[in-house]
Write a protein that holds these residues in place. Structure first.
Motif, PDB file in Angstrom:
ATOM      1  N   CYS A 251     -25.002  35.504  18.829  1.00  0.00           N
ATOM      2  CA  CYS A 251     -25.573  37.031  19.043  1.00  0.00           C
ATOM      3  C   CYS A 251     -24.423  37.806  19.651  1.00  0.00           C
ATOM      4  N   SER A 252     -23.752  38.971  18.657  1.00  0.00           N
ATOM      5  CA  SER A 252     -22.727  39.451  19.353  1.00  0.00           C
ATOM      6  C   SER A 252     -22.758  40.407  20.721  1.00  0.00           C
ATOM      7  N   GLY A 253     -24.250  40.546  20.939  1.00  0.00           N
ATOM      8  CA  GLY A 253     -24.658  41.189  22.196  1.00  0.00           C
ATOM      9  C   GLY A 253     -24.775  40.558  23.160  1.00  0.00           C
ATOM     10  N   MET A 254     -24.743  38.982  23.074  1.00  0.00           N
ATOM     11  CA  MET A 254     -24.985  38.035  24.258  1.00  0.00           C
ATOM     12  C   MET A 254     -23.723  37.457  24.510  1.00  0.00           C
ATOM     13  N   ASP A 255     -22.303  37.590  24.097  1.00  0.00           N
ATOM     14  CA  ASP A 255     -21.247  37.110  24.111  1.00  0.00           C
ATOM     15  C   ASP A 255     -20.011  38.215  24.128  1.00  0.00           C
ATOM     16  N   THR A 256     -18.931  37.761  24.849  1.00  0.00           N
ATOM     17  CA  THR A 256     -17.753  38.653  24.772  1.00  0.00           C
ATOM     18  C   THR A 256     -16.623  38.051  23.955  1.00  0.00           C
ATOM     19  N   ASP A 257     -16.750  36.675  23.631  1.00  0.00           N
ATOM     20  CA  ASP A 257     -15.546  35.876  23.062  1.00  0.00           C
ATOM     21  C   ASP A 257     -15.992  35.852  21.619  1.00  0.00           C
ATOM     22  N   PHE A 258     -15.161  36.316  20.660  1.00  0.00           N
ATOM     23  CA  PHE A 258     -15.944  36.098  19.309  1.00  0.00           C
ATOM     24  C   PHE A 258     -14.594  35.291  18.490  1.00  0.00           C
ATOM     25  N   HIS A 259     -13.558  34.827  19.139  1.00  0.00           N
ATOM     26  CA  HIS A 259     -12.739  34.337  18.385  1.00  0.00           C
ATOM     27  C   HIS A 259     -12.857  33.142  17.772  1.00  0.00           C
ATOM     28  N   HIS A 260     -12.308  32.948  16.430  1.00  0.00           N
ATOM     29  CA  HIS A 260     -12.527  31.767  15.697  1.00  0.00           C
ATOM     30  C   HIS A 260     -11.080  31.015  15.737  1.00  0.00           C
ATOM     31  N   TYR A 261     -10.972  29.754  16.698  1.00  0.00           N
ATOM     32  CA  TYR A 261      -9.760  29.280  16.998  1.00  0.00           C
ATOM     33  C   TYR A 261      -9.035  28.549  15.756  1.00  0.00           C
ATOM     34  N   PRO A 266     -10.089  37.066  14.654  1.00  0.00           N
ATOM     35  CA  PRO A 266     -10.743  37.569  15.937  1.00  0.00           C
ATOM     36  C   PRO A 266     -12.332  37.533  15.715  1.00  0.00           C
ATOM     37  N   ILE A 267     -12.749  37.508  14.400  1.00  0.00           N
ATOM     38  CA  ILE A 267     -14.234  37.597  13.874  1.00  0.00           C
ATOM     39  C   ILE A 267     -14.456  36.855  12.993  1.00  0.00           C
ATOM     40  N   TYR A 268     -15.859  36.374  12.833  1.00  0.00           N
ATOM     41  CA  TYR A 268     -16.267  35.189  11.654  1.00  0.00           C
ATOM     42  C   TYR A 268     -17.830  35.421  11.478  1.00  0.00           C
ATOM     43  N   THR A 269     -18.284  34.915  10.324  1.00  0.00           N
ATOM     44  CA  THR A 269     -19.531  34.528  10.053  1.00  0.00           C
ATOM     45  C   THR A 269     -19.817  33.774   9.068  1.00  0.00           C
ATOM     46  N   HIS A 270     -20.972  33.534   8.660  1.00  0.00           N
ATOM     47  CA  HIS A 270     -21.447  32.569   7.464  1.00  0.00           C
ATOM     48  C   HIS A 270     -22.186  33.778   6.549  1.00  0.00           C
ATOM     49  N   PHE A 271     -21.595  33.888   5.547  1.00  0.00           N
ATOM     50  CA  PHE A 271     -22.370  34.859   4.360  1.00  0.00           C
ATOM     51  C   PHE A 271     -22.569  34.079   2.887  1.00  0.00           C
ATOM     52  N   THR A 272     -21.529  33.103   2.886  1.00  0.00           N
ATOM     53  CA  THR A 272     -21.274  32.917   1.184  1.00  0.00           C
ATOM     54  C   THR A 272     -22.059  31.836   0.998  1.00  0.00           C
ATOM     55  N   SER A 273     -23.079  31.294   1.665  1.00  0.00           N
ATOM     56  CA  SER A 273     -23.978  29.994   1.261  1.00  0.00           C
ATOM     57  C   SER A 273     -25.549  30.408   1.817  1.00  0.00           C
ATOM     58  N   PRO A 274     -26.123  31.240   1.073  1.00  0.00           N
ATOM     59  CA  PRO A 274     -27.597  31.639   1.526  1.00  0.00           C
ATOM     60  C   PRO A 274     -28.524  30.706   1.090  1.00  0.00           C
ATOM     61  N   ILE A 275     -28.012  29.858   0.096  1.00  0.00           N
ATOM     62  CA  ILE A 275     -29.049  28.774  -0.435  1.00  0.00           C
ATOM     63  C   ILE A 275     -29.134  27.509   0.344  1.00  0.00           C
ATOM     64  N   ARG A 276     -28.304  27.427   1.192  1.00  0.00           N
ATOM     65  CA  ARG A 276     -28.193  26.135   1.953  1.00  0.00           C
ATOM     66  C   ARG A 276     -28.154  26.546   3.534  1.00  0.00           C
ATOM     67  N   ARG A 277     -27.922  27.607   3.790  1.00  0.00           N
ATOM     68  CA  ARG A 277     -28.022  28.113   5.450  1.00  0.00           C
ATOM     69  C   ARG A 277     -28.832  29.367   5.613  1.00  0.00           C
ATOM     70  N   TYR A 278     -29.519  29.269   6.586  1.00  0.00           N
ATOM     71  CA  TYR A 278     -30.399  30.311   7.118  1.00  0.00           C
ATOM     72  C   TYR A 278     -29.722  31.471   7.672  1.00  0.00           C
ATOM     73  N   ALA A 279     -28.360  30.967   8.453  1.00  0.00           N
ATOM     74  CA  ALA A 279     -27.583  32.040   8.931  1.00  0.00           C
ATOM     75  C   ALA A 279     -27.344  32.945   8.080  1.00  0.00           C
ATOM     76  N   ASP A 280     -26.842  32.760   7.028  1.00  0.00           N
ATOM     77  CA  ASP A 280     -26.117  33.358   5.814  1.00  0.00           C
ATOM     78  C   ASP A 280     -27.435  34.369   5.324  1.00  0.00           C
ATOM     79  N   ILE A 281     -28.599  34.020   5.449  1.00  0.00           N
ATOM     80  CA  ILE A 281     -29.724  34.860   5.084  1.00  0.00           C
ATOM     81  C   ILE A 281     -29.656  36.145   6.067  1.00  0.00           C
ATOM     82  N   ILE A 282     -29.936  35.746   7.289  1.00  0.00           N
ATOM     83  CA  ILE A 282     -29.777  36.971   8.371  1.00  0.00           C
ATOM     84  C   ILE A 282     -28.765  37.748   8.236  1.00  0.00           C
ATOM     85  N   VAL A 283     -27.391  37.185   7.798  1.00  0.00           N
ATOM     86  CA  VAL A 283     -26.249  37.896   7.807  1.00  0.00           C
ATOM     87  C   VAL A 283     -26.392  38.767   6.493  1.00  0.00           C
ATOM     88  N   HIS A 284     -27.051  38.327   5.672  1.00  0.00           N
ATOM     89  CA  HIS A 284     -27.541  39.189   4.371  1.00  0.00           C
ATOM     90  C   HIS A 284     -28.415  40.238   4.652  1.00  0.00           C
TER      91      HIS A 284
END
Length: 454
Positions: A251-261, A266-284
Motif C-alpha cells: 500500500c502506497s501509504g505504508m511504504d516510501t520505496d516504490f521502485h521496481h528494480y 519508479p512505479i508499477y502495479t498489476h492492472f491487466t489480468s483481473p480474471i486471474r489476480r485479485y490485486a488487479d480488481i482492487i486496482v480497477h
C-alpha cells in the motif's frame, strides 16, 4: 448467462466497438481478459489501445464472489491448464500475403513494442532467463508424453510490452488520485551479497559482471558473450534470476520505496489480468473512481486494511508458485517413469561441498548429482568457494562446465518418488551413485523420527 449492455452502462463508458480490436490467445481460450488495437491517426501518429476486461463491474465490493476472490488472491496454473500460444499472431506478422486490418494492427503493435522494449532496456530494465517447460499430454490418460522447453516468439514480447505500459500508466494515475491508498507492486534491489555467486561464476570464464545498478548489470550481461560457448549468456541470466528478490504488493501509504528494480520503473502495479489476480480488481476499482466511472467505499481508502490485503496476496502468490513448481515436478516424474533411463547433456549451475547442481537445457530440468553415500567409502572432495569449483578425486568441476548425466526415477519409496541424476561424463573411476539421496547420512530410527515430525 443472458447479459447485455444497458443504456445506463453506456452513460459512463466510451463505445469502442467500431475499432478493429484483437486478442492474442489460443483457439478455444475462454478466459480472455486483454486485447489490443493499433491504428494510424491523421497526423501520422499511431494510437494504441490496451483493452482490459472490466471484471470489477461484475464483482462488487463485499459480495460473496468478492470475498472468496480476496481470500484466494490468485489463480494457480497447474500443468494441464491451457496456456497462451502466439503462433497465429506471429504467422500474420511474418506473412507476405496477409494485409487485412487485424494483420496491419499487429504489425504496428509489434513495431512499437520493439521501440518500447529498446527504451526500457536503455533505462536499465533486466532481461533475465528462467527455463520453463511445456508438457504434451496423452488425450486419454492425461499422462505427459513429451516434455519441451517453452518457445518464446516475438509476439510474446509484443503483448508483454503493452501490458507493462498499461500497468505503469495505471500505477501513475491511481497514485496521483490516491497517494495514501494505491495498491502498487515493487521489486526491491538485491543486496550486494546476493550477486557473489554470479560475479564469481562470470570471473571463472574471464568475464566481468557489474552489479552497482540494474543498468550496469543489464549492460554487462549483454556484453557477456562467448563465440565458443553460445549458451553461456543464457546460463548467466538464469544465475542472475536466482540473485533477485521477490516482487511484492504494498500500500502506497505504508511504504516510501516504490521502485521496481527488474523493470527499472519508479512505479508499477498489476492492472491487466483481473480474471486471474485479485490485486488487479482492487486496482480497477481505484482507477474507476479516479476517472469518475464508479464510486468509492470505506475499505478502498483504508490503508491498514489494504496493507493486510497485500500481505495475503503476497502469501497466496508465493503458495501458487510452490504449487506450480510441485505440479511441474510431479508431471516430470510421470514423464520419466515411462521413459526409463535417459542420458542427456547438462551444464553445472552450482557447485556444492558434496554435489553438483545441473541444468538440462533439453527439458528445462534442474537436479542435483551427489557424490557421497552412506556406508560406502567417501571420495576425495575438495571444495573451493572462491573459484568456485569442486575437485572429485583428480577431476575438477567448475560452474558452467558441460557434463553428461543419467536421469532415472527412484521408486524405492512409492510415496516419495523422485528424479535421480548421476554423472556419466566425465567418468570418475571408483565413484558410485547414492541409491537414495534424500536419506543420505540418516539412520533408520532418525528417518522414522523425521517422518513423524513431518
Amino acid at each position: 448467462m443472458p447479459w447485455s449492455i444497458t443504456e445506463k452502462d453506456m452513460k459512463n463508458r466510451e463505445d469502442l466497438r467500431h475499432l478493429c480490436v484483437c486478442s492474442v490467445d489460443p483457439p478455444g481460450c475462454t478466459d480472455i481478459d486483454d486485447a489490443l488495437h493499433c491504428r494510424e491517426l491523421e497526423n501520422g501518429n499511431l494510437e494504441v489501445g490496451v483493452h482490459i476486461a472490466d471484471v470489477s463491474h461484475f464483482i462488487r465490493p463485499g459480495n460473496a464472489l468478492d470475498q472468496e476472490s480476496a481470500r484466494r488472491g490468485t489463480t494457480v496454473y497447474l500443468c494441464e491448464k491451457a496456456s497462451l500460444t502466439y503462433a497465429e499472431a506471429q504467422m500474420r506478422i511474418d506473412s507476405a500475403t496477409m494485409n487485412d486490418s487485424i494483420t496491419a494492427s499487429l504489425r504496428g503493435l509489434n513495431k512499437l513494442a520493439k521501440i518500447l522494449k529498446k527504451g526500457r532496456i536503455e533505462n536499465g530494465a533486466l532481461t533475465l532467463s528462467s527455463p520453463e517447460v511445456r508438457f504434451h499430454m496423452d488425450s486419454e490418460t492425461h499422462d505427459p508424453i513429451d516434455l519441451q522447453t517453452k518457445e518464446l516468439r516475438e509476439t510474446n514480447s509484443m503483448v508483454e510490452e503493452f501490458m507493462l505500459l498499461a500497468n505503469i500508466s495505471v500505477a501513475k494515475k491511481i497514485h496521483e488520485e490516491f497517494s495514501e491508498h494505491a495498491l502498487l507492486r515493487k521489486h526491491p534491489a538485491p543486496p550486494p551479497s546476493n550477486y557473489e555467486i554470479l560475479v564469481k561464476a562470470a570471473k571463472s570464464k574471464n568475464l566481468e559482471i557489474k552489479t552497482d545498478t540494474a543498468k550496469a548489470l543489464a549492460d554487462s550481461l549483454d556484453r557477456a558473450d562467448s563465440l565458443t560457448f553460445p549458451y553461456l549468456n543464457t546460463l548467466l541470466r538464469i544465475l542472475a534470476t536466482r540473485c533477485m528478490m521477490q516482487a511484492v504488493y504494498f500500500c502506497s501509504g505504508m511504504d516510501t520505496d516504490f521502485h521496481h528494480y527488474g523493470l527499472a520503473s519508479p512505479i508499477y502495479t498489476h492492472f491487466t489480468s483481473p480474471i486471474r489476480r485479485y490485486a488487479d480488481i482492487i486496482v480497477h476499482r481505484l482507477l474507476a473512481v479516479a476517472v469518475g466511472a464508479d464510486c468509492t467505499y470505506p475499505e478502498l481508502t483504508d490503508k491498514h486494511k489494504l496493507a493486510d490485503l497485500c500481505k495475503n496476496l503476497n502469501f497466496r502468490h508465493k503458495m501458487a508458485q510452490y504449487a506450480q513448481r510441485a505440479s511441474v515436478a510431479f508431471h516430470t516424474q510421470l514423464f520419466f517413469k515411462s521413459k526409463g533411463i535417459v542420458s542427456e547433456e547438462a551444464y553445472i549451475l552450482f557447485v556444492r561441498k558434496n554435489a553438483l547442481v545441473v541444468l538440462i537445457p533439453k527439458y528445462g530440468l534442474e537436479g542435483t548429482v551427489f557424490f557421497e553415500e552412506k556406508d560406502k567409502p567417501k571420495p576425495r572432495l575438495t571444495y573451493d568457494d572462491e573459484i568456485p569449483s569442486l575437485k572429485i578425486e583428480d577431476t575438477v568441476f567448475h560452474i558452467f562446465d558441460k557434463v553428461k548425466v543419467k536421469i532415472t526415477l527412484d521408486s524405492s519409496n512409492l510415496q516419495h518418488q523422485k528424479i535421480r541424476m548421476s554423472l556419466v561424463e566425465p567418468e570418475i573411476p571408483g565413484i558410485s551413485v547414492p541409491t537414495d539421496t534424500s536419506n543420505m547420512d540418516i539412520s533408520e530410527p532418525e528417518r522414522k523420527k523425521k517422518k513423524l515430525q513431518k
